[in-house]
Design a protein around this motif. Structure first.
Motif, short mmCIF file in Angstrom:
data_model
loop_
_atom_site.label_atom_id
_atom_site.label_comp_id
_atom_site.label_asym_id
_atom_site.label_seq_id
_atom_site.Cartn_x
_atom_site.Cartn_y
_atom_site.Cartn_z
N UNK A 225 0.81 -1.22 0.00
CA UNK A 225 0.00 0.00 0.00
C UNK A 225 0.84 1.27 0.00
N UNK A 226 2.11 1.18 0.40
CA UNK A 226 2.97 2.36 0.44
C UNK A 226 3.57 2.67 -0.92
N UNK A 227 3.44 1.76 -1.86
CA UNK A 227 4.13 1.89 -3.14
C UNK A 227 3.16 2.14 -4.29
N UNK A 228 3.70 2.74 -5.34
CA UNK A 228 2.93 2.97 -6.56
C UNK A 228 3.46 2.08 -7.67
N UNK A 229 2.60 1.83 -8.63
CA UNK A 229 3.00 1.11 -9.84
C UNK A 229 2.81 2.03 -11.03
N UNK A 230 3.56 1.77 -12.06
CA UNK A 230 3.44 2.51 -13.31
C UNK A 230 3.04 1.50 -14.37
N UNK A 231 1.98 1.82 -15.12
CA UNK A 231 1.55 0.93 -16.19
C UNK A 231 1.35 1.75 -17.46
N UNK A 232 1.56 1.10 -18.57
CA UNK A 232 1.37 1.74 -19.87
C UNK A 232 -0.13 1.76 -20.18
#
Length: 188
Positions: free
Chosen positions: A121-128
């Motif tokens: 929950x502390x992290x973000x993801x990057x998606x295309x």
């Protein structure tokens, strides 16, 4: 379509006329001509790849690092890997600050989105985005898929020779980087 001419700058006569870099003793003229032809074809391949890369960058209005990021994100999406900004920075060998600026720019242009990490929950993801994924597939993917035909037309033994050649070429080039670096260190 007009074919790229074979580059002549990679032949031994123009790049090493006095055999200062490459010992050619014991090699027949036929062998040297074949090696020159291999080097010329590798040069043509690099030239075509650069042409495709520039065209893809123009089409998608992205720079080289952006394109590498998009390719990484597409590959991750295809293999169900969640990509964090830190992973992207590591893959691109750039700072996390640079990645943040790049993600901001790509997000503003509609190429990527930030989402919550599925397990942290502390992290973000990057998606295309789906649109960029499709554009990259049509613009870049089709060119890269063209390589498959050349490999498929070879026999299994021929593919093994090509694999060995490419692997040994990469290894020799990596060794040359280390060797040049060591000599540069000796001069300091």
């Amino acid at each position: 379509m007009e074919r790229e001419e074979l580059p002549t700058i990679f032949n031994l006569a123009s790049s090493d006329p006095r055999s200062e870099l490459i010992d050619r003793s014991g090699l027949s003229d036929e062998t040297l001509q074949q090696i020159d032809h291999i080097m010329a074809e590798m040069g043509r391949l690099r030239a075509v790849e650069r042409k495709i890369s520039r065209a893809s960058q123009r089409y998608m209005n992205l720079n080289e690092t952006d394109m590498r990021a998009i390719r990484f994100l597409i590959s991750a999406k295809n293999t169900s890997i969640s990509v964090t900004p830190g992973m992207l920075a590591k893959h691109l060998v750039i700072t996390t600050a640079s990645v943040t600026k790049m993600i901001d720019r790509l997000e503003k242009a509609g190429h990527v989105v930030r989402t919550s990490h599925p397990t942290d929950r502390r992290s973000l993801c990057v998606t295309v985005t789906a649109e960029t994924h499709m554009a990259a597939r049509e613009q870049v993917g089709r060119h890269h898929a063209a390589r498959f035909g050349a490999a498929a037309r070879l026999s299994a033994k021929e593919r093994e020779v090509v694999i060995r050649f490419l692997s040994e070429t990469a290894r020799d080039l990596e060794d040359s980087i280390a060797s040049v670096g060591e000599r540069a260190g000796d001069d300091a």
